[in-house]
Design an enzyme around this catalytic site. Sequence first.
Site, PDB file in Angstrom:
ATOM      1  N   HIS A   1       5.361  -2.871   9.041  1.00  0.00           N
ATOM      2  CA  HIS A   1       6.501  -3.266   8.214  1.00  0.00           C
ATOM      3  C   HIS A   1       7.591  -3.774   9.140  1.00  0.00           C
ATOM      4  CE1 HIS A   1       9.671  -3.258   5.243  1.00  0.00           C
ATOM      5  NE2 HIS A   1       8.793  -2.960   4.309  1.00  0.00           N
TER       6      HIS A   1
ATOM      7  N   ARG B   1      -1.371  -7.584   3.578  1.00  0.00           N
ATOM      8  CA  ARG B   1      -1.065  -7.253   2.182  1.00  0.00           C
ATOM      9  C   ARG B   1       0.238  -7.894   1.708  1.00  0.00           C
ATOM     10  NH1 ARG B   1       2.099  -3.232  -0.154  1.00  0.00           N
ATOM     11  NH2 ARG B   1       2.363  -2.111   1.797  1.00  0.00           N
TER      12      ARG B   1
ATOM     13  N   ARG C   1       4.787 -10.337   5.537  1.00  0.00           N
ATOM     14  CA  ARG C   1       5.136  -9.288   6.512  1.00  0.00           C
ATOM     15  C   ARG C   1       4.589  -9.541   7.908  1.00  0.00           C
ATOM     16  NH1 ARG C   1       4.630  -3.870   2.852  1.00  0.00           N
ATOM     17  NH2 ARG C   1       6.430  -4.456   1.626  1.00  0.00           N
TER      18      ARG C   1
ATOM     19  N   HIS D   1       2.667   0.694   8.883  1.00  0.00           N
ATOM     20  CA  HIS D   1       3.071   0.951   7.500  1.00  0.00           C
ATOM     21  C   HIS D   1       1.897   1.102   6.538  1.00  0.00           C
ATOM     22  CE1 HIS D   1       5.650   0.766   3.991  1.00  0.00           C
ATOM     23  NE2 HIS D   1       5.018  -0.296   3.534  1.00  0.00           N
TER      24      HIS D   1
ATOM     25  N   TRP E   1       6.648   7.818  -0.716  1.00  0.00           N
ATOM     26  CA  TRP E   1       7.604   7.221   0.210  1.00  0.00           C
ATOM     27  C   TRP E   1       7.770   5.718  -0.020  1.00  0.00           C
ATOM     28  CZ3 TRP E   1       8.354   9.399   5.764  1.00  0.00           C
ATOM     29  CH2 TRP E   1       8.469  10.799   5.699  1.00  0.00           C
TER      30      TRP E   1
ATOM     31  N   GLU F   1      10.160 -10.171  -3.415  1.00  0.00           N
ATOM     32  CA  GLU F   1       9.871  -9.649  -2.065  1.00  0.00           C
ATOM     33  C   GLU F   1       9.136 -10.716  -1.273  1.00  0.00           C
ATOM     34  OE1 GLU F   1       8.078  -5.755  -2.173  1.00  0.00           O
ATOM     35  OE2 GLU F   1       9.821  -4.862  -3.125  1.00  0.00           O
TER      36      GLU F   1
HETATM   37  C1  SIN Z   1       8.942  -1.720   0.817  1.00  0.00           C
HETATM   38  O1  SIN Z   1       9.707  -1.347  -0.054  1.00  0.00           O
HETATM   39  O2  SIN Z   1       9.266  -2.601   1.612  1.00  0.00           O
HETATM   40  C2  SIN Z   1       7.593  -1.081   0.949  1.00  0.00           C
HETATM   41  C3  SIN Z   1       6.775  -1.254  -0.253  1.00  0.00           C
HETATM   42  C4  SIN Z   1       5.451  -1.824   0.139  1.00  0.00           C
HETATM   43  O3  SIN Z   1       4.924  -1.433   1.167  1.00  0.00           O
HETATM   44  O4  SIN Z   1       4.937  -2.719  -0.548  1.00  0.00           O
END
Ligand code: SIN
Length: 528
Positions: A246, A388, A292, A353, A58, A129
């Site tokens: 998340h 993380r 995050r 998450h 996922w 990211e």
């Molecule tokens: C995401 O695509 O935001 C989730 C991937 C992750 O948890 O690092």
Amino acid sequence: MSASISLFTGDWPSSIEADVLIIGSGLAGLLLALQLASTEVKVVLASKAALGESNSAWAQGGVAAVTGANPFDSPELHLADTIAAGAGLTDVAAATSIVSGGARLIDAFAKLGVPFDKNPAGVFDLALEGGHKQARVLHSKDTTGRSIVEALADRVRAAAVGGRLTILENTCAADLLTLGGVCVGAEFIADDGVQQVRASHTVLATGGLGQVFERTTNPALATGDGVALAYRIGAELADMEFVQFHPTALRLDNAPAFLISEAARGAGATLLDHKGRRFVRRFHQDGELATRDVVSRAIHTVMAEYELKQVFLDLRPIGAEALAERFPNIVKTCAQYGIDVFSEPVPIAPAAHYMMGGIRADVSGRTSVAGLYAIGECSCTGLHGANRLASNSLLEAGVMALNLADLLLSTRDKSVGAVGQSVAGQIVIPSDLQDFRKQMYRHAGLVRSRLGLEGLLRTPAINISASGQLSIEQLSARNIYQVGLLIARAALMRNESRGAHLRDDYRHSDDVNFARHLFLSANAGAAV
Ligand code: SIN
């Protein structure tokens, strides 16, 4: 020597022997199985659902790794971002080792045919990211985890034909077996009865525990099984208070908390409040690309301020063409719920998450119990610290699998331990599982307090005697309950706020008393 407690009370269950038993078939379990499959090692791979159904499958965003595709990046910079995200608790030695394993992992994936996206020049296309100062996330559209898992699962299935690898699907681990303090396998419940697998080396690769919380991006099978199994035989757990929420999971009544990848914000998506105003910069200069913990908390604060059920993620700044090309699954899934991402923002709210904590393990998966290993999300190497860094999860799962394969292939001991006499057991589950998950989200979620956490520890529960065969649902409820209480206990112990752990009654970090890991074990109780 103490015998294992077995949930089985009938005739002696059927038993098979293996050198290595792997429990869990996400990225970590599959990659390990594949590394061992071409050797003389006899492997049993047990999967709670169909092969490959897992948290890994996922994962959308990708794998963070330094491959040379970005000339401005280096393992040192990746390490620095990992440490900064970890809020003072990253284990630097573990992080250095795992980050430097990224290139080898990507090489292994490429050889296995994982279709990472490339740019027109044939170089890996890298995403940015949150928390990353460089673009370093390899991806396969917005279904990276599924692409990896499918590539691995195909090869694992092929390796099982006529080989020394046995696959058990829809087979749920009930308990680990021990003899004299050594893990010697596990007892499983499957549709056709109880089965024991006796093994010299037992590997937990069971993934996450998002289902402990009412709102989660994780699949139904993510019930913390590995952590609970390990805890019950006395393995040491670490950092159980650190659960990552998340920031951007779909928020609609009667729809699952579908993940809208962080990569969308990396590509330009913005967060808006109910009046269409951007707000994350109020909380952090990096705005939507802050780590995050920061972004989830910003959303939570704005939702609380205006009593909102959701805020919005506007994907339109990505541009229609790039949105369709790079995020087809998000476009399609949102459309299924009536949202046209090309013309309107998506309602979102944070959801559970990822578990930063778990079974204390080194970077090769060794735990505090002889014969037992843990790799991937169920383990805790200290890579993630208190929060993380995005896309470091698939990296860690893969690097640990390769490391453990190296370790097992260099280990000569292949003797399969004898199993002690079975005795009858019973399990404890919450009286109302859905209410427990709701209370966990409320009191052990983004904001916690002593009173709320203590309330969780008083959750009413019932005993079920294992006189007949237990169902997978009952085993999962047992694990959700056990792991939920462990999270609450650890969160109560940490009287400060750090990373993903925010205590309303201790809103600041306390480096003097808490710049360290907290450990839990059934043998030792709580240790700091
Ligand atoms: C995401 O695509 O935001 C989730 C991937 C992750 O948890 O690092």
